[in-house]
Design a protein around this motif. Sequence first.
Motif, PDB file in Angstrom:
ATOM      1  N   ASP A  72       0.824  -1.215   0.000  1.00  0.00           N
ATOM      2  CA  ASP A  72       0.000   0.000   0.000  1.00  0.00           C
ATOM      3  C   ASP A  72       0.857   1.264   0.000  1.00  0.00           C
ATOM      4  N   PRO A  73       1.121   1.862  -1.187  1.00  0.00           N
ATOM      5  CA  PRO A  73       1.902   3.115  -1.197  1.00  0.00           C
ATOM      6  C   PRO A  73       1.051   4.356  -0.953  1.00  0.00           C
ATOM      7  N   ASN A  74      -0.177   4.192  -0.477  1.00  0.00           N
ATOM      8  CA  ASN A  74      -1.034   5.319  -0.101  1.00  0.00           C
ATOM      9  C   ASN A  74      -1.100   6.424  -1.164  1.00  0.00           C
ATOM     10  N   ALA A  75      -1.259   5.989  -2.423  1.00  0.00           N
ATOM     11  CA  ALA A  75      -1.573   6.904  -3.533  1.00  0.00           C
ATOM     12  C   ALA A  75      -0.452   7.886  -3.865  1.00  0.00           C
ATOM     13  N   LEU A  76       0.778   7.541  -3.496  1.00  0.00           N
ATOM     14  CA  LEU A  76       1.883   8.465  -3.773  1.00  0.00           C
ATOM     15  C   LEU A  76       2.460   8.300  -5.173  1.00  0.00           C
ATOM     16  N   TRP A  77       1.999   7.278  -5.900  1.00  0.00           N
ATOM     17  CA  TRP A  77       2.576   7.024  -7.225  1.00  0.00           C
ATOM     18  C   TRP A  77       1.783   7.719  -8.329  1.00  0.00           C
ATOM     19  N   LYS A  78       2.515   8.052  -9.410  1.00  0.00           N
ATOM     20  CA  LYS A  78       1.853   8.511 -10.638  1.00  0.00           C
ATOM     21  C   LYS A  78       1.268   7.290 -11.339  1.00  0.00           C
ATOM     22  N   VAL A  79       0.346   7.533 -12.261  1.00  0.00           N
ATOM     23  CA  VAL A  79      -0.274   6.414 -12.983  1.00  0.00           C
ATOM     24  C   VAL A  79       0.793   5.582 -13.705  1.00  0.00           C
ATOM     25  N   GLU A  80       1.725   6.252 -14.406  1.00  0.00           N
ATOM     26  CA  GLU A  80       2.727   5.476 -15.165  1.00  0.00           C
ATOM     27  C   GLU A  80       3.647   4.673 -14.229  1.00  0.00           C
ATOM     28  N   THR A  81       3.924   5.226 -13.042  1.00  0.00           N
ATOM     29  CA  THR A  81       4.744   4.504 -12.059  1.00  0.00           C
ATOM     30  C   THR A  81       4.000   3.250 -11.591  1.00  0.00           C
ATOM     31  N   ALA A  82       2.701   3.429 -11.331  1.00  0.00           N
ATOM     32  CA  ALA A  82       1.897   2.302 -10.839  1.00  0.00           C
ATOM     33  C   ALA A  82       1.810   1.199 -11.892  1.00  0.00           C
ATOM     34  N   VAL A  83       1.683   1.589 -13.164  1.00  0.00           N
ATOM     35  CA  VAL A  83       1.583   0.574 -14.220  1.00  0.00           C
ATOM     36  C   VAL A  83       2.928  -0.151 -14.345  1.00  0.00           C
ATOM     37  N   ARG A  84       4.002   0.631 -14.326  1.00  0.00           N
ATOM     38  CA  ARG A  84       5.322   0.005 -14.473  1.00  0.00           C
ATOM     39  C   ARG A  84       5.601  -0.980 -13.324  1.00  0.00           C
ATOM     40  N   TRP A  85       5.443  -0.532 -12.092  1.00  0.00           N
ATOM     41  CA  TRP A  85       5.805  -1.381 -10.957  1.00  0.00           C
ATOM     42  C   TRP A  85       4.710  -2.397 -10.643  1.00  0.00           C
ATOM     43  N   GLY A  86       3.489  -2.040 -11.008  1.00  0.00           N
ATOM     44  CA  GLY A  86       2.384  -2.992 -10.841  1.00  0.00           C
ATOM     45  C   GLY A  86       2.631  -4.248 -11.677  1.00  0.00           C
ATOM     46  N   ARG A  87       3.178  -4.061 -12.882  1.00  0.00           N
ATOM     47  CA  ARG A  87       3.462  -5.239 -13.745  1.00  0.00           C
ATOM     48  C   ARG A  87       4.451  -6.173 -13.051  1.00  0.00           C
ATOM     49  N   GLU A  88       5.414  -5.581 -12.355  1.00  0.00           N
ATOM     50  CA  GLU A  88       6.420  -6.390 -11.634  1.00  0.00           C
ATOM     51  C   GLU A  88       5.789  -7.170 -10.481  1.00  0.00           C
ATOM     52  N   LEU A  89       4.628  -6.703 -10.054  1.00  0.00           N
ATOM     53  CA  LEU A  89       4.010  -7.323  -8.870  1.00  0.00           C
ATOM     54  C   LEU A  89       2.861  -8.264  -9.238  1.00  0.00           C
ATOM     55  N   GLU A  90       2.582  -8.363 -10.540  1.00  0.00           N
ATOM     56  CA  GLU A  90       1.513  -9.284 -10.960  1.00  0.00           C
ATOM     57  C   GLU A  90       1.940 -10.717 -10.637  1.00  0.00           C
ATOM     58  N   GLY A  91       1.034 -11.461 -10.062  1.00  0.00           N
ATOM     59  CA  GLY A  91       1.368 -12.839  -9.676  1.00  0.00           C
ATOM     60  C   GLY A  91       2.116 -12.909  -8.350  1.00  0.00           C
ATOM     61  N   VAL A  92       2.452 -11.761  -7.778  1.00  0.00           N
ATOM     62  CA  VAL A  92       3.184 -11.734  -6.504  1.00  0.00           C
ATOM     63  C   VAL A  92       2.268 -11.249  -5.372  1.00  0.00           C
ATOM     64  N   LEU A  93       1.455 -10.222  -5.662  1.00  0.00           N
ATOM     65  CA  LEU A  93       0.565  -9.669  -4.629  1.00  0.00           C
ATOM     66  C   LEU A  93      -0.835 -10.246  -4.751  1.00  0.00           C
ATOM     67  N   GLU A  94      -1.538 -10.367  -3.620  1.00  0.00           N
ATOM     68  CA  GLU A  94      -2.973 -10.682  -3.715  1.00  0.00           C
ATOM     69  C   GLU A  94      -3.733  -9.419  -4.125  1.00  0.00           C
ATOM     70  N   TYR A  95      -3.256  -8.250  -3.653  1.00  0.00           N
ATOM     71  CA  TYR A  95      -3.761  -6.990  -4.195  1.00  0.00           C
ATOM     72  C   TYR A  95      -2.775  -5.868  -3.941  1.00  0.00           C
ATOM     73  N   LEU A  96      -2.881  -4.863  -4.819  1.00  0.00           N
ATOM     74  CA  LEU A  96      -2.115  -3.629  -4.681  1.00  0.00           C
ATOM     75  C   LEU A  96      -3.120  -2.590  -4.194  1.00  0.00           C
ATOM     76  N   GLU A  97      -2.759  -1.923  -3.082  1.00  0.00           N
ATOM     77  CA  GLU A  97      -3.725  -1.016  -2.439  1.00  0.00           C
ATOM     78  C   GLU A  97      -3.378   0.425  -2.770  1.00  0.00           C
ATOM     79  N   ASP A  98      -4.348   1.164  -3.279  1.00  0.00           N
ATOM     80  CA  ASP A  98      -4.197   2.597  -3.545  1.00  0.00           C
ATOM     81  C   ASP A  98      -2.833   2.975  -4.134  1.00  0.00           C
ATOM     82  N   PRO A  99      -2.489   2.422  -5.303  1.00  0.00           N
ATOM     83  CA  PRO A  99      -1.217   2.844  -5.895  1.00  0.00           C
ATOM     84  C   PRO A  99      -1.256   4.320  -6.290  1.00  0.00           C
TER      85      PRO A  99
END
Length: 423
Positions: free
Chosen positions: A222-249
């Motif tokens: 949960d990065p508490n909404a501190l990320w930009k959309v492009e940051t969330a997409v980039r790092w979110g891809r790295e976390l696919e299959g790793v997290l059960e959920y990403l909270e408020d990117p």
Amino acid sequence: MQVTPIALGDPPLLNAAGLHAPYCLRTIVELRTDDGVTGVAEVPGGVAVTDALQDARDAVLGADPLNWHALRARIAERASPEPSATRGDKPWDGRTRVQVFSALDVACLDIAGKAFDVPVATLLGGIVRERVPYSAYLFYKYEGAGGALGWDIDPRATGWAAARQAEALDPDAIVAQATAMVNEFGFKSIKLKGGVFEPEREVAAIHALRKAFGPSVPLRFDPNALWKVETAVRWGRELEGVLEYLEDPVRGQDGMATVRRALTLPLATNMCTTSFDDLPGSVALGSEDIILTDHHFWGGLRASMELAAHCRTFGRGVSMHSNNHAGISLAAMTHLGAAMPNLSHALDTHYPWQCEEIIVGGRFVFDEGSIVLPTGSGLGVELDRAALARAHDTYKRCGYAERDDAPEMRKKVPDWTFSPTRW
Ligand code: GKR
Ligand code: MG
């Protein structure tokens, strides 16, 4: 109606808005009926919420605790809950009036449970689980365990064992904190609070947790909404299959919906969909997969059950958010978790980070990461008068009027300022 603000020792935990102060604030509400039945509730504290509760006193006195609709309307006539737009941009919810509704809903349910000799979960529709699962909640932190601002308040105010350990600022220390917390409390899933360091470093900590605990332990971040959309997409891809959920990117329903369309990773929120007036936007935009209710901010346990019904209808998972809290809130959350048929994930809780308690019998004990629904009628907890008086004394002496993590952070990093979007 008795309103008692309290303060509890709190370790130096880092988040997107700074650093936790040595004390966190809560407010305890007690209602006593004419025939001597008492109900209790706990909400986040500080001067504003304490004043808002005092302002509701006229509406409460003389009301029927078994008629919540009537009491709710009486309070709303004087001050209705704030719209979600006033929540603010901090990780925590900045509204106060909505907490008045929560406190009175919980205290009235406690009264009703005692009057009918049934648990609050029964009044919420019935017990669907006796054991309510919670998640470990990891934080980057500085050394120390909070409390004791230069005077001897409570020798126990030193935190659970690992809270006394040195800084947890790198992946290995986060894994060590997780191991200690899981060993001590038996949690079966793990959350890391982020939004403190650059994404690369925090994502590395998640990968380290995955390596240490394996795929059978669900992870959330949960990065508490501190990320930009492009940051969330980039790092979110790295976390696919790793997290059960990403909270408020990212911030806001539009941003969350954009990230959600770009990822297969489920998104959860306690920041973009926080009130009933946010639900149409959530449905129209598809901003999240899981809504993390918090009965303190949705207007009570009954309101959270209404949210759960909405989640069932619109295909959202539902679980619970947490701020620092003591045992009355933990009991209320547990009754809610016990009664929510579609609870989809283990609940968040900050409880391990505190060590004081204001209820008779002392601290709740986690059993394999779960809290067993308290036996007894109502919430099943009773105030420990001496402990409450001590915590109220701490409130008066610590001098905090509201939660603000920025000044504490500036003691460590003098030029630190909060920025709603950082990376
Ligand atoms: O206690 O530092 C904290 C958390 O960051 C808290 O303020 C958040 O409200 O736990 C919270 C969350 O899930 O966003
Ligand atoms: Mg959150």
